[in-house]
Structures are given as C-alpha cells and as structure tokens.
Design a protein around this motif. Structure first.
Motif, PDB file in Angstrom:
ATOM      1  N   UNK A 119       0.833  -1.210   0.000  1.00  0.00           N
ATOM      2  CA  UNK A 119       0.000   0.000   0.000  1.00  0.00           C
ATOM      3  C   UNK A 119       0.864   1.255   0.000  1.00  0.00           C
ATOM      4  N   UNK A 120       1.972   1.182   0.717  1.00  0.00           N
ATOM      5  CA  UNK A 120       2.867   2.344   0.774  1.00  0.00           C
ATOM      6  C   UNK A 120       3.434   2.621  -0.626  1.00  0.00           C
ATOM      7  N   UNK A 121       3.754   1.572  -1.348  1.00  0.00           N
ATOM      8  CA  UNK A 121       4.285   1.743  -2.714  1.00  0.00           C
ATOM      9  C   UNK A 121       3.230   2.420  -3.593  1.00  0.00           C
ATOM     10  N   UNK A 122       2.005   1.933  -3.471  1.00  0.00           N
ATOM     11  CA  UNK A 122       0.925   2.512  -4.283  1.00  0.00           C
ATOM     12  C   UNK A 122       0.769   4.001  -3.974  1.00  0.00           C
ATOM     13  N   UNK A 123       0.801   4.287  -2.696  1.00  0.00           N
ATOM     14  CA  UNK A 123       0.645   5.674  -2.256  1.00  0.00           C
ATOM     15  C   UNK A 123       1.818   6.533  -2.781  1.00  0.00           C
ATOM     16  N   UNK A 124       3.026   5.990  -2.658  1.00  0.00           N
ATOM     17  CA  UNK A 124       4.212   6.759  -3.070  1.00  0.00           C
ATOM     18  C   UNK A 124       4.227   6.998  -4.584  1.00  0.00           C
ATOM     19  N   UNK A 125       3.573   6.104  -5.329  1.00  0.00           N
ATOM     20  CA  UNK A 125       3.619   6.219  -6.788  1.00  0.00           C
ATOM     21  C   UNK A 125       2.307   6.733  -7.379  1.00  0.00           C
ATOM     22  N   UNK A 126       1.457   7.251  -6.522  1.00  0.00           N
ATOM     23  CA  UNK A 126       0.135   7.711  -6.958  1.00  0.00           C
ATOM     24  C   UNK A 126       0.229   8.690  -8.133  1.00  0.00           C
ATOM     25  N   UNK A 127       1.107   9.674  -7.985  1.00  0.00           N
ATOM     26  CA  UNK A 127       1.222  10.698  -9.039  1.00  0.00           C
ATOM     27  C   UNK A 127       1.707  10.098 -10.346  1.00  0.00           C
ATOM     28  N   UNK A 128       2.647   9.178 -10.246  1.00  0.00           N
ATOM     29  CA  UNK A 128       3.180   8.546 -11.452  1.00  0.00           C
ATOM     30  C   UNK A 128       2.115   7.715 -12.164  1.00  0.00           C
ATOM     31  N   UNK A 129       1.352   6.971 -11.374  1.00  0.00           N
ATOM     32  CA  UNK A 129       0.288   6.135 -11.954  1.00  0.00           C
ATOM     33  C   UNK A 129      -0.712   7.046 -12.677  1.00  0.00           C
ATOM     34  N   UNK A 130      -1.026   8.167 -12.056  1.00  0.00           N
ATOM     35  CA  UNK A 130      -1.979   9.130 -12.637  1.00  0.00           C
ATOM     36  C   UNK A 130      -1.420   9.739 -13.928  1.00  0.00           C
ATOM     37  N   UNK A 131      -0.129  10.071 -13.904  1.00  0.00           N
ATOM     38  CA  UNK A 131       0.533  10.620 -15.115  1.00  0.00           C
ATOM     39  C   UNK A 131       0.464   9.623 -16.254  1.00  0.00           C
TER      40      UNK A 131
END
Ligand code: G4P
Length: 285
Positions: A98-110
């Motif tokens: 979950x921490x990874x998902x949170x940390x990469x939220x902006x990248x996933x959105x981009x």
C-alpha cells in the motif's frame, strides 16, 4: 575512539546504482530502527534524483517505540513515505504494498493520462550492509513470485521479481556504505554490529555503550543480568563479568569477555527495545 574505514569499491558500486536508479520508479530504503540516521547513507539523496522515496524502519522490534515514532515524523516531514517493519517475523511487510501505491500515486496518474495503463511500478531496495535487505526481500517477495528478465522492455541482464501485477522489484539490492566522517555515527554503527569488530577495541566500546545505557535506560542492564546497579560503567562491567563467570586463567575477572557479552546481548535485543539516537541528536548535521 577513532574509526578508520576505507570503502574500496564504493565508486564502482555507486556508478552501478546510478544506472539501476534510472530504471525504477521508487526507491525503498531500509534503515535499522535503532539508528535511523546513522544507518542511512546520505549519498542516496543525490542518487535518488527526484524519484519517490520510501523509508522502511526495519528491525522495528529491536528499537524503542517512542524513539521510532519521532523518527517516523522526522522522515515524513522530509517527504518520505515511512513504514515500520520487522522483516524477520514478516510484520508490517504486507502493508508495504500500500505504501508503494501511495508513493507512486502521481506517477500512476501521469501514466493514465498518457494512455499507459497497468505498467508495473518498478522498485529497488537499497541500504547499508546488515540492515536486513535480503531478509526483507525474502519476506516481501515470498516464494510465490516469479523472476522476469531479458524480456522486451527490460534491460538485458537485469532480473526483476514480479511481486504482483502492479509491482516489480529489482532482484539485487543496492548496497550503500555507511558514512564514517562523523565519529558518533561510527560509534553507533559499531554498537549495532555494522562495523567489523576488529576495527575497534571491544572493551572500550562496551564501556561507552554501558554509559549510554546508564543514562537512557538505567534499569536495562541490571534487570537483564540480575545484578545490582553500579555508579560507573567500569564497576558495572565487573558485575557482569562476575555474574557470567567471565574469568581469566588465574581467576581474575575477564573484563574483555564481559564487554563482548554485553555488546552481543545488546545486539541480539536481549536488553530490551533500545534506540541509540533521536532526531534532536542529528539536527543541523
Ligand atoms: P543485508 O541483506 O541488508 O545485509 O541484511 P540481512 O538480510 O542479511 O540481515 C542481517 C541480520 O539482521 C540477520 O541476522 C537478519 O536475520 C537480521 N534481521 C533482518 N531483519 C530483521 C528484523 O526486522 N528484526 C530483527 N530482530 N532482525 C532482523 P543474522 O544474525 O545475520 O542472521 P540470522 O541468524 O537471524 O539468520
């Protein structure tokens, strides 16, 4: 006490890591929770170069929870996503997804906006020796994972561990070297066993550790060994020697042996959950 330490192949390792970092989205950095500053190599700050950063406070079980909470706040304020883990027991390890998902939220959105869907996040584990990188990878990746490599889009020679459909982990951790210019840092790393024992005098080290414990955890030693509390570290080590039967051939107390005994027991967590530094000790460094 002075430490001398020359990290021979550091330049090569650093260059290799620089290349690896280009391939990844998020850096997962492990530190030892007892020394979250001293066990962290500041070079990674330059190498990371704008990547998302996760800081894992490993060996959480060995550290003082009150100190750890302060460290978590300290690193969160610096922009890290922080999680505490006990890799040996597997505690807190699952939550890292979950921490990874949170940390990469902006990248996933981009990615999503550019029409790139479901591209796995690529992560890399880094840390100085002995902070628990292999233990964490084994616990995090488990047996179910599959290795991927040499396939289109993956740089030749790099092995990735597919953790699930969302995350791939570079299978070799990046090893950083501890920074020794600061003698306090060297001392704390010696306490936890991250510097070879041959590089310092173990008796002197045990006396310094005892002094620290007498100040911050005044009951820990007497309680663990079942001995009376003493005023000075030298008297206290003699008590440990007597209690543990550390004797030289002539029957005289073997203080070196008692010192080693104390340091080993501390490293193994037998004296309790003990931390060695606070953010207030390292501010302005
Ligand atoms: P590294 O790859 O970063 O060099 O570290 P590694 O995983 O080899 O771990 C170093 C030591 O730290 C190992 O102990 C390992 O078991 C222990 N360790 C790792 N994570 C934790 C943790 O969260 N809590 C505790 N208490 N210990 C941890 P060892 O004595 O070298 O081996 P072993 O006898 O435990 O197998």
């Amino acid at each position: 006490m002075q430490f001398q330490w020359y990290p021979g192949h550091m330049t090569k390792a650093r260059r290799a890591m620089q290349e690896d970092i280009k391939l990844i989205d998020v850096i997962i950095e492990l530190v030892d929770s007892r020394v979250p500053y001293s066990s962290k190599n500041p070079d990674i700050d330059q190498l990371a170069n704008g990547k998302s950063r996760i800081l894992l406070m490993n060996k959480y079980d060995l550290a003082d929870p009150a100190y750890s909470e302060q460290w978590i706040r300290y690193y969160e304020e610096k922009g890290y996503f922080v999680a505490k883990v006990n890799s040996k027991k597997g505690k807190g390890v699952k939550a890292v997804h979950d921490v990874i998902k949170e940390a990469c939220k902006e990248k996933i959105e981009r990615d999503r906006k550019r029409g790139i869907l479901n591209r796995p996040i690529r992560a890399m584990i880094v840390g100085i020796p002995n902070v628990g990188k292999s233990t964490f990878i084994n616990s995090f990746a488990g047996k179910a994972c599959t290795k991927t490599g040499n396939k289109p889009g993956v740089t030749k020679g790099k092995q990735w561990i597919r953790l699930n459909k969302n995350v791939e982990l570079l299978d070799t951790p990046g090893i950083l070297w501890p920074k020794f210019e600061d003698q306090e840092v060297g001392l704390r790393l010696a306490y936890i066993g991250s510097i070879k024992d041959e590089l310092y005098n173990l008796y002197e080290l045990s006396i310094l550790l005892l002094k620290y414990l007498q100040e911050k955890y005044p009951d820990a030693v007497a309680e663990f060994y079942g001995i009376p509390k003493k005023e000075t570290a030298e008297e206290q080590i003699a008590e440990i020697a007597a209690k543990r039967g550390c004797l030289k051939a002539g029957g005289e107390l073997d203080l070196d042996k008692a010192g080693k005994c104390l340091v080993d027991d501390f490293r193994a967590g037998k004296l309790g959950a003990i931390s060695l530094e606070l953010p207030t000790n390292v501010e302005n460094k």
